[in-house]
Design a protein around this motif. Sequence first.
Motif, PDB file in Angstrom:
ATOM      1  N   HIS A 254     148.836  -5.738  -7.336  1.00  0.00           N
ATOM      2  CA  HIS A 254     148.931  -4.895  -8.527  1.00  0.00           C
ATOM      3  C   HIS A 254     147.610  -4.163  -8.729  1.00  0.00           C
ATOM      4  CE1 HIS A 254     152.792  -6.084 -10.322  1.00  0.00           C
ATOM      5  NE2 HIS A 254     152.549  -7.263  -9.765  1.00  0.00           N
ATOM      6  N   ARG A 255     147.723  -2.970  -9.254  1.00  0.00           N
ATOM      7  CA  ARG A 255     146.570  -2.126  -9.551  1.00  0.00           C
ATOM      8  C   ARG A 255     145.867  -2.625 -10.813  1.00  0.00           C
ATOM      9  NH1 ARG A 255     145.824   2.954  -7.944  1.00  0.00           N
ATOM     10  NH2 ARG A 255     147.980   3.064  -7.266  1.00  0.00           N
ATOM     11  N   LEU A 256     144.538  -2.616 -10.803  1.00  0.00           N
ATOM     12  CA  LEU A 256     143.763  -2.896 -12.011  1.00  0.00           C
ATOM     13  C   LEU A 256     143.750  -1.652 -12.889  1.00  0.00           C
ATOM     14  CD1 LEU A 256     140.842  -4.921 -10.436  1.00  0.00           C
ATOM     15  CD2 LEU A 256     142.302  -5.729 -12.304  1.00  0.00           C
ATOM     16  N   THR A 257     143.906  -1.849 -14.194  1.00  0.00           N
ATOM     17  CA  THR A 257     143.982  -0.721 -15.110  1.00  0.00           C
ATOM     18  C   THR A 257     143.383  -1.089 -16.461  1.00  0.00           C
ATOM     19  OG1 THR A 257     145.495   0.945 -16.018  1.00  0.00           O
ATOM     20  CG2 THR A 257     146.294  -1.311 -15.978  1.00  0.00           C
ATOM     21  N   GLU A 258     142.972  -0.083 -17.194  1.00  0.00           N
ATOM     22  CA  GLU A 258     142.431  -0.286 -18.546  1.00  0.00           C
ATOM     23  C   GLU A 258     143.566  -0.642 -19.507  1.00  0.00           C
ATOM     24  OE1 GLU A 258     139.142  -0.009 -19.292  1.00  0.00           O
ATOM     25  OE2 GLU A 258     138.639   0.574 -17.243  1.00  0.00           O
ATOM     26  N   GLY A 259     143.224  -1.365 -20.568  1.00  0.00           N
ATOM     27  CA  GLY A 259     144.169  -1.625 -21.640  1.00  0.00           C
ATOM     28  C   GLY A 259     145.179  -2.722 -21.389  1.00  0.00           C
ATOM     29  N   ARG A 260     144.963  -3.533 -20.374  1.00  0.00           N
ATOM     30  CA  ARG A 260     145.865  -4.658 -20.093  1.00  0.00           C
ATOM     31  C   ARG A 260     145.052  -5.938 -19.980  1.00  0.00           C
ATOM     32  NH1 ARG A 260     151.637  -4.024 -18.468  1.00  0.00           N
ATOM     33  NH2 ARG A 260     151.222  -5.975 -17.444  1.00  0.00           N
ATOM     34  N   LYS A 261     145.660  -7.060 -20.335  1.00  0.00           N
ATOM     35  CA  LYS A 261     145.037  -8.358 -20.139  1.00  0.00           C
ATOM     36  C   LYS A 261     145.167  -8.743 -18.672  1.00  0.00           C
ATOM     37  CE  LYS A 261     146.083 -10.061 -24.744  1.00  0.00           C
ATOM     38  NZ  LYS A 261     146.818 -11.070 -25.524  1.00  0.00           N
ATOM     39  N   LEU A 262     144.164  -9.475 -18.177  1.00  0.00           N
ATOM     40  CA  LEU A 262     144.227  -9.997 -16.822  1.00  0.00           C
ATOM     41  C   LEU A 262     144.772 -11.420 -16.887  1.00  0.00           C
ATOM     42  CD1 LEU A 262     143.722  -9.787 -13.806  1.00  0.00           C
ATOM     43  CD2 LEU A 262     141.364 -10.535 -14.220  1.00  0.00           C
ATOM     44  N   ILE A 263     145.972 -11.585 -16.333  1.00  0.00           N
ATOM     45  CA  ILE A 263     146.633 -12.890 -16.296  1.00  0.00           C
ATOM     46  C   ILE A 263     146.801 -13.275 -14.836  1.00  0.00           C
ATOM     47  CG2 ILE A 263     148.666 -14.234 -16.974  1.00  0.00           C
ATOM     48  CD1 ILE A 263     147.286 -13.022 -19.396  1.00  0.00           C
ATOM     49  N   LEU A 264     146.278 -14.438 -14.466  1.00  0.00           N
ATOM     50  CA  LEU A 264     146.434 -14.979 -13.111  1.00  0.00           C
ATOM     51  C   LEU A 264     146.783 -16.456 -13.207  1.00  0.00           C
ATOM     52  CD1 LEU A 264     143.377 -13.368 -11.286  1.00  0.00           C
ATOM     53  CD2 LEU A 264     145.786 -12.749 -11.011  1.00  0.00           C
TER      54      LEU A 264
ATOM     55  N   GLN B 199     137.637  -8.726  -5.578  1.00  0.00           N
ATOM     56  CA  GLN B 199     136.180  -8.595  -5.559  1.00  0.00           C
ATOM     57  C   GLN B 199     135.578  -9.190  -6.836  1.00  0.00           C
ATOM     58  OE1 GLN B 199     134.717  -7.311  -2.744  1.00  0.00           O
ATOM     59  NE2 GLN B 199     132.812  -8.069  -3.592  1.00  0.00           N
ATOM     60  N   ARG B 200     136.200  -8.841  -7.958  1.00  0.00           N
ATOM     61  CA  ARG B 200     135.833  -9.365  -9.278  1.00  0.00           C
ATOM     62  C   ARG B 200     137.108  -9.484 -10.088  1.00  0.00           C
ATOM     63  NH1 ARG B 200     132.623  -6.979 -13.161  1.00  0.00           N
ATOM     64  NH2 ARG B 200     133.678  -5.042 -12.813  1.00  0.00           N
ATOM     65  N   PRO B 201     137.158 -10.321 -11.055  1.00  0.00           N
ATOM     66  CA  PRO B 201     136.134 -11.268 -11.497  1.00  0.00           C
ATOM     67  C   PRO B 201     136.106 -12.515 -10.608  1.00  0.00           C
ATOM     68  CG  PRO B 201     138.098 -11.553 -12.822  1.00  0.00           C
ATOM     69  CD  PRO B 201     138.380 -10.407 -11.886  1.00  0.00           C
ATOM     70  N   LYS B 202     135.071 -13.291 -10.758  1.00  0.00           N
ATOM     71  CA  LYS B 202     134.985 -14.562 -10.059  1.00  0.00           C
ATOM     72  C   LYS B 202     135.981 -15.514 -10.715  1.00  0.00           C
ATOM     73  CE  LYS B 202     131.768 -13.342  -7.219  1.00  0.00           C
ATOM     74  NZ  LYS B 202     132.184 -13.008  -5.866  1.00  0.00           N
ATOM     75  N   LEU B 203     136.742 -16.234  -9.925  1.00  0.00           N
ATOM     76  CA  LEU B 203     137.855 -17.029 -10.452  1.00  0.00           C
ATOM     77  C   LEU B 203     137.637 -18.535 -10.397  1.00  0.00           C
ATOM     78  CD1 LEU B 203     140.739 -14.947  -8.864  1.00  0.00           C
ATOM     79  CD2 LEU B 203     139.797 -14.785 -11.188  1.00  0.00           C
TER      80      LEU B 203
ATOM     81  N   THR C 210     139.001 -15.277  -2.799  1.00  0.00           N
ATOM     82  CA  THR C 210     138.014 -14.708  -1.890  1.00  0.00           C
ATOM     83  C   THR C 210     137.859 -13.221  -2.176  1.00  0.00           C
ATOM     84  OG1 THR C 210     137.357 -14.552   0.443  1.00  0.00           O
ATOM     85  CG2 THR C 210     139.677 -14.142  -0.059  1.00  0.00           C
ATOM     86  N   THR C 211     136.735 -12.700  -1.773  1.00  0.00           N
ATOM     87  CA  THR C 211     136.528 -11.247  -1.837  1.00  0.00           C
ATOM     88  C   THR C 211     136.876 -10.682  -0.465  1.00  0.00           C
ATOM     89  OG1 THR C 211     134.264 -11.234  -1.039  1.00  0.00           O
ATOM     90  CG2 THR C 211     134.578 -11.606  -3.409  1.00  0.00           C
ATOM     91  N   GLU C 212     136.886  -9.380  -0.353  1.00  0.00           N
ATOM     92  CA  GLU C 212     137.043  -8.759   0.960  1.00  0.00           C
ATOM     93  C   GLU C 212     135.794  -7.962   1.303  1.00  0.00           C
ATOM     94  OE1 GLU C 212     141.382  -8.357   2.362  1.00  0.00           O
ATOM     95  OE2 GLU C 212     141.274  -7.266   0.465  1.00  0.00           O
ATOM     96  N   GLU C 213     134.658  -8.510   0.828  1.00  0.00           N
ATOM     97  CA  GLU C 213     133.344  -7.944   1.176  1.00  0.00           C
ATOM     98  C   GLU C 213     133.277  -6.445   0.910  1.00  0.00           C
ATOM     99  OE1 GLU C 213     130.890  -9.982   1.962  1.00  0.00           O
ATOM    100  OE2 GLU C 213     132.236 -11.721   1.973  1.00  0.00           O
ATOM    101  N   ARG C 214     133.838  -6.053  -0.236  1.00  0.00           N
ATOM    102  CA  ARG C 214     133.849  -4.655  -0.691  1.00  0.00           C
ATOM    103  C   ARG C 214     134.639  -3.711   0.215  1.00  0.00           C
ATOM    104  NH1 ARG C 214     131.764  -4.439  -5.288  1.00  0.00           N
ATOM    105  NH2 ARG C 214     130.071  -5.757  -5.935  1.00  0.00           N
TER     106      ARG C 214
ATOM    107  N   THR D 283     141.006  -3.897  -2.632  1.00  0.00           N
ATOM    108  CA  THR D 283     140.508  -5.011  -3.442  1.00  0.00           C
ATOM    109  C   THR D 283     138.990  -4.988  -3.491  1.00  0.00           C
ATOM    110  OG1 THR D 283     140.545  -6.573  -1.595  1.00  0.00           O
ATOM    111  CG2 THR D 283     142.527  -6.456  -2.987  1.00  0.00           C
ATOM    112  N   GLY D 284     138.369  -4.650  -2.391  1.00  0.00           N
ATOM    113  CA  GLY D 284     136.913  -4.565  -2.342  1.00  0.00           C
ATOM    114  C   GLY D 284     136.353  -3.462  -3.228  1.00  0.00           C
ATOM    115  N   ARG D 285     137.122  -2.389  -3.390  1.00  0.00           N
ATOM    116  CA  ARG D 285     136.713  -1.288  -4.284  1.00  0.00           C
ATOM    117  C   ARG D 285     137.120  -1.554  -5.726  1.00  0.00           C
ATOM    118  NH1 ARG D 285     138.794   1.495   0.226  1.00  0.00           N
ATOM    119  NH2 ARG D 285     140.753   1.865  -0.889  1.00  0.00           N
ATOM    120  N   GLU D 286     137.679  -2.729  -5.979  1.00  0.00           N
ATOM    121  CA  GLU D 286     138.114  -3.157  -7.322  1.00  0.00           C
ATOM    122  C   GLU D 286     139.205  -2.262  -7.893  1.00  0.00           C
ATOM    123  OE1 GLU D 286     134.886  -4.177  -9.974  1.00  0.00           O
ATOM    124  OE2 GLU D 286     133.648  -4.789  -8.280  1.00  0.00           O
TER     125      GLU D 286
END
Length: 156
Positions: free
Chosen positions: A10-20, A101-105, A132-136, A140-143
Amino acid sequence: MRIGHGYDVHRLTEGRKLILGGVEIPFERGLDGHSDADVLVHAVMDALLGAAGMRDIGVMFPDTDARYRGISSMLLLRTVMEKLTEKRLRVGNVDVTVLAQRPKLKEYIPQMCGNLAAALRVEADRVNIKATTEERLGFTGREEGIACHAVCLLEE
């Protein structure tokens, strides 16, 4: 025994809660989607449905159905578990990898594992979540988004 693999993004976007994993994680952006966009739970559901030969979450919970708008993915997971129980299938274990990449989980993983174990009706040591990250590298690395892989074992 039946083995299933699930993948979601899923794409990260403004105005939404992050639920994992059913956990609200403090972050400046959340995941975009029809439901709460819990990419971790979506990948787990797809792994379970795949192992059971029951297609995928897009078929079971289509994004064209208004009943699922904003719904908790944990509730959808409970529905999947009801369907598995009807087929006399039970979860052996689930292994999950979150790519972000972020946030740290790290500090949220025990609570995510507990949430999944309760929903899957298994002991906590049958649920494993890694981040894990994908080392930028890549989206996912570009957040730009968060991805997740899940593998499960179902027992008849």
